[in-house]
Design a protein around this motif. Structure first.
Motif, PDB file in Angstrom:
ATOM      1  N   ALA A  23       7.343  14.800  33.710  1.00 52.17           N
ATOM      2  CA  ALA A  23       6.355  14.408  32.879  1.00 52.17           C
ATOM      3  C   ALA A  23       5.812  12.947  32.965  1.00 52.17           C
ATOM      4  N   GLY A  24       6.582  12.220  33.846  1.00 50.85           N
ATOM      5  CA  GLY A  24       5.905  10.988  34.145  1.00 50.85           C
ATOM      6  C   GLY A  24       4.669  11.034  35.294  1.00 50.85           C
ATOM      7  N   GLN A  25       4.256  12.093  35.729  1.00 52.73           N
ATOM      8  CA  GLN A  25       3.359  12.064  36.590  1.00 52.73           C
ATOM      9  C   GLN A  25       3.141  11.122  37.520  1.00 52.73           C
ATOM     10  N   GLY A  26       4.351  10.772  38.380  1.00 52.12           N
ATOM     11  CA  GLY A  26       4.179   9.639  39.222  1.00 52.12           C
ATOM     12  C   GLY A  26       4.263   8.328  38.668  1.00 52.12           C
ATOM     13  N   ASN A  27       4.383   8.108  37.339  1.00 52.29           N
ATOM     14  CA  ASN A  27       4.821   6.579  36.800  1.00 52.29           C
ATOM     15  C   ASN A  27       6.246   6.592  37.094  1.00 52.29           C
ATOM     16  N   LYS A  28       6.615   5.495  37.306  1.00 52.19           N
ATOM     17  CA  LYS A  28       8.034   5.042  37.863  1.00 52.19           C
ATOM     18  C   LYS A  28       8.916   4.862  36.616  1.00 52.19           C
ATOM     19  N   PRO A  29      10.077   5.538  36.720  1.00 53.04           N
ATOM     20  CA  PRO A  29      11.005   5.304  35.565  1.00 53.04           C
ATOM     21  C   PRO A  29      11.267   3.850  35.312  1.00 53.04           C
ATOM     22  N   LYS A  30      11.551   3.452  34.015  1.00 54.74           N
ATOM     23  CA  LYS A  30      12.223   2.246  33.865  1.00 54.74           C
ATOM     24  C   LYS A  30      13.761   2.334  34.125  1.00 54.74           C
TER      25      LYS A  30
ATOM     26  N   VAL B  78      14.988  10.169  31.206  1.00 55.59           N
ATOM     27  CA  VAL B  78      14.589   9.189  31.620  1.00 55.59           C
ATOM     28  C   VAL B  78      13.822   8.402  30.981  1.00 55.59           C
ATOM     29  N   GLU B  79      13.694   7.014  30.859  1.00 62.26           N
ATOM     30  CA  GLU B  79      12.974   6.193  30.030  1.00 62.26           C
ATOM     31  C   GLU B  79      11.740   5.768  30.882  1.00 62.26           C
ATOM     32  N   TYR B  80      10.710   5.708  30.202  1.00 58.98           N
ATOM     33  CA  TYR B  80       9.359   5.087  30.723  1.00 58.98           C
ATOM     34  C   TYR B  80       9.194   3.541  30.158  1.00 58.98           C
ATOM     35  N   GLU B  81       8.353   3.141  30.704  1.00 57.28           N
ATOM     36  CA  GLU B  81       7.894   1.686  30.461  1.00 57.28           C
ATOM     37  C   GLU B  81       7.281   1.718  28.881  1.00 57.28           C
ATOM     38  N   ASP B  82       6.820   2.518  28.537  1.00 61.10           N
ATOM     39  CA  ASP B  82       6.282   2.664  27.132  1.00 61.10           C
ATOM     40  C   ASP B  82       7.337   2.788  26.215  1.00 61.10           C
ATOM     41  N   GLY B  83       8.841   2.808  26.521  1.00 62.82           N
ATOM     42  CA  GLY B  83       9.821   3.353  25.465  1.00 62.82           C
ATOM     43  C   GLY B  83      10.138   4.752  25.249  1.00 62.82           C
ATOM     44  N   SER B  84       9.118   5.668  25.873  1.00 65.24           N
ATOM     45  CA  SER B  84       9.535   6.909  25.796  1.00 65.24           C
ATOM     46  C   SER B  84      10.244   7.498  26.543  1.00 65.24           C
ATOM     47  N   VAL B  85      11.554   8.239  25.998  1.00 61.51           N
ATOM     48  CA  VAL B  85      12.523   8.872  26.554  1.00 61.51           C
ATOM     49  C   VAL B  85      12.383  10.145  26.546  1.00 61.51           C
ATOM     50  N   ILE B  86      12.088  10.917  27.920  1.00 63.51           N
ATOM     51  CA  ILE B  86      12.011  12.486  28.018  1.00 63.51           C
ATOM     52  C   ILE B  86      13.539  12.973  28.630  1.00 63.51           C
ATOM     53  N   GLY B  87      13.840  13.980  28.037  1.00 61.53           N
ATOM     54  CA  GLY B  87      14.981  14.404  28.702  1.00 61.53           C
ATOM     55  C   GLY B  87      15.083  16.021  28.641  1.00 61.53           C
ATOM     56  N   GLN B  88      16.145  16.512  29.229  1.00 62.48           N
ATOM     57  CA  GLN B  88      16.328  18.129  29.402  1.00 62.48           C
ATOM     58  C   GLN B  88      17.484  18.502  28.436  1.00 62.48           C
ATOM     59  N   LEU B  89      17.171  19.467  27.601  1.00 62.66           N
ATOM     60  CA  LEU B  89      18.508  20.041  26.964  1.00 62.66           C
ATOM     61  C   LEU B  89      18.534  21.384  27.424  1.00 62.66           C
ATOM     62  N   GLY B  90      19.532  22.222  27.246  1.00 66.24           N
ATOM     63  CA  GLY B  90      19.953  23.078  27.398  1.00 66.24           C
ATOM     64  C   GLY B  90      21.625  23.578  27.244  1.00 66.24           C
ATOM     65  N   MET B  91      21.848  24.909  27.125  1.00 66.84           N
ATOM     66  CA  MET B  91      23.185  25.286  27.157  1.00 66.84           C
ATOM     67  C   MET B  91      23.958  24.800  28.334  1.00 66.84           C
TER      68      MET B  91
END
Ligand code: NAD
Ligand code: MG
Length: 375
Positions: free
Chosen positions: A157-164, A245-258
């Protein structure tokens, strides 16, 4: 149709990988196991691979006898294992337990095979070597470990942007909330009863000591090119958010599942495509609540040992890993108590010869020295 080589086919990840292969008609070119010849022979009959390797040379004749009427070529030992991992295929799946998985990974990368990696110990003992080689050979490493699969997916989801920051989740294991005093009297049976996952014995004990999270922290450093300080370990007992993963802008993107390993196993084999799985689907309303807490690193000191090992670098993570494998083995054989596992590891991290650089020879040498000390 993809073609795979599967190392460690009789284990928890190995058997689930075969279920995925069967569901999606993935061709299995080679299988291997440590010593379980009966299950391995059954798997050969079902999947008709070109090659099979039994690591334990004492079982070679037994396997030969069991498969005398088949066309599958039979190999054995470490050489056989490295030979089959290099068979040309789309992906070599490494589902071996322990650092025995390191050299076969090296061998597969040399051959230019992509890797689906469950064997985290490979990256703990020799992450620097694996990363360099994979880059040189233009080989992809697709993580099978559920947390790392989640991070891999979140990074897309970060398309190459480094994670914070990376948020590495942990179930906390069967002893979550225990005090150091309570850990003194836990039994092997209790340690082997993981609340959320059914896995091989070694990783189940690693989860109980939380060394598993320490190993995974080091695994993440190498897989995702982040500093150990950028990784926050968060205990999440429901094992639904598999990491984020948390990005510089404060967005946190995660993966959920059983909590079902067939999901990350399958993605590692079919990426970038997503196919159906025959696993239960997540219902957030059925789950109700997701909770998060800080790990108690005073009680679960293995996390701190792993942080220390990766900070020091060189062969220190390798020393830590070898000591852990030896200590867990002793615990499973009732030779030491549960609380002695971190004590042994810490003792050996101080005692074994430290080297700043790392090579396959140093890894083997370190393993020999640890085994000698643990006698
Ligand atoms: P397991 O004990 O169930 O199976 C291990 C497999 O490796 C078996 O097929 C065994 O025969 C083979 N093996 C063992 N020693 C070997 C040797 N010296 N040479 C060749 N083959 C050998 O283990 P598992 O739970 O499937 O775990 C495998 C790896 O995947 C471990 O590194 C573990 O940390 C990782 N992992 C497992 C899970 C899980 O749910 N089981 C989840 C994430 C990561
Ligand atoms: Mg994991």
């Amino acid at each position: 149709m993809k073609e795979i080589v599967l190392l460690g086919s009789t284990g928890s990840i190995g058997t689930q990988t075969l279920q995925v292969a069967k569901l999606h008609n993935i061709k299995v070119k080679a299988l291997s196991a440590n010593s379980n010849v009966n299950l391995l022979a059954e798997q050969v009959r079902e999947f008709s691979p070109d090659f099979v390797c039994i690591y334990d040379k004492n079982k070679y004749e037994d396997l030969k006898l069991l498969l005398s009427d088949t066309d599958t070529k039979i190999l054995c030992g470490k050489e056989g294992l490295c030979e089959i991992s290099a068979i040309p295929c789309d992906i070599t799946v490494n589902a071996i337990v322990g650092m025995a998985g390191f050299m076969p990974t090296v061998s597969a990368i040399y051959a230019g095979n992509n890797i689906a990696l469950a064997n985290k110990e490979t990256l703990v003992v020799g992450g620097e070597i694996i990363k360099r080689l994979a880059k040189e050979k233009n080989v992809n490493i697709f993580p099978i470990d559920s947390e790392h699969s989640a991070i891999f997916q979140s990074l897309l989801a970060g398309q190459g942007n480094k994670p914070k920051k990376i948020i590495l989740t942990a179930s906390g294991g069967p002893f979550r909330g225990f005090s150091s005093e309570q850990l003194k009297s836990v039994t092997k049976e209790q340690a082997l009863r993981h609340p959320n996952w059914v896995m091989g014995a070694k990783i189940t004990i690693d989860s109980a000591t939380m060394m598993n999270k320490g190993l995974e922290l080091i695994e993440a450093v190498w897989l995702f090119d982040v500093l150990p300080e950028q990784i926050e370990i968060v205990v999440h007992p429901q094992s639904i958010l598999h990491s984020a993963v948390e990005y510089e802008d404060g967005s946190v993107i995660g993966q959920l599942g059983m909590p079902d390993m067939k999901i990350p196993i399958q993605l590692a084999l079919t990426y970038p495509e997503r196919f159906v799985t025959n696993t239960a689907h997540l219902s957030l309303t059925d789950i109700g609540s997701l909770t998060f807490e800080k790990p108690d690193e005073d009680v679960f000191s293995c996390i701190g040992l792993a942080r220390k090992a990766i900070r020091i670098g060189g062969n220190m993570p390798c020393i830590m890993n070898c000591a852990n494998e030896a200590a867990v083995d002793m615990f499973l054989k009732d030779k030491i108590k549960f609380y002695e596992i971190p004590e042994k590891i810490s003792f050996l991290m101080d005692k074994i010869r430290y080297t700043e650089t790392i090579s396959p020879e140093i890894i083997e040498q370190t393993e020999r020295e640890v085994k000698e000390q643990m006698k």
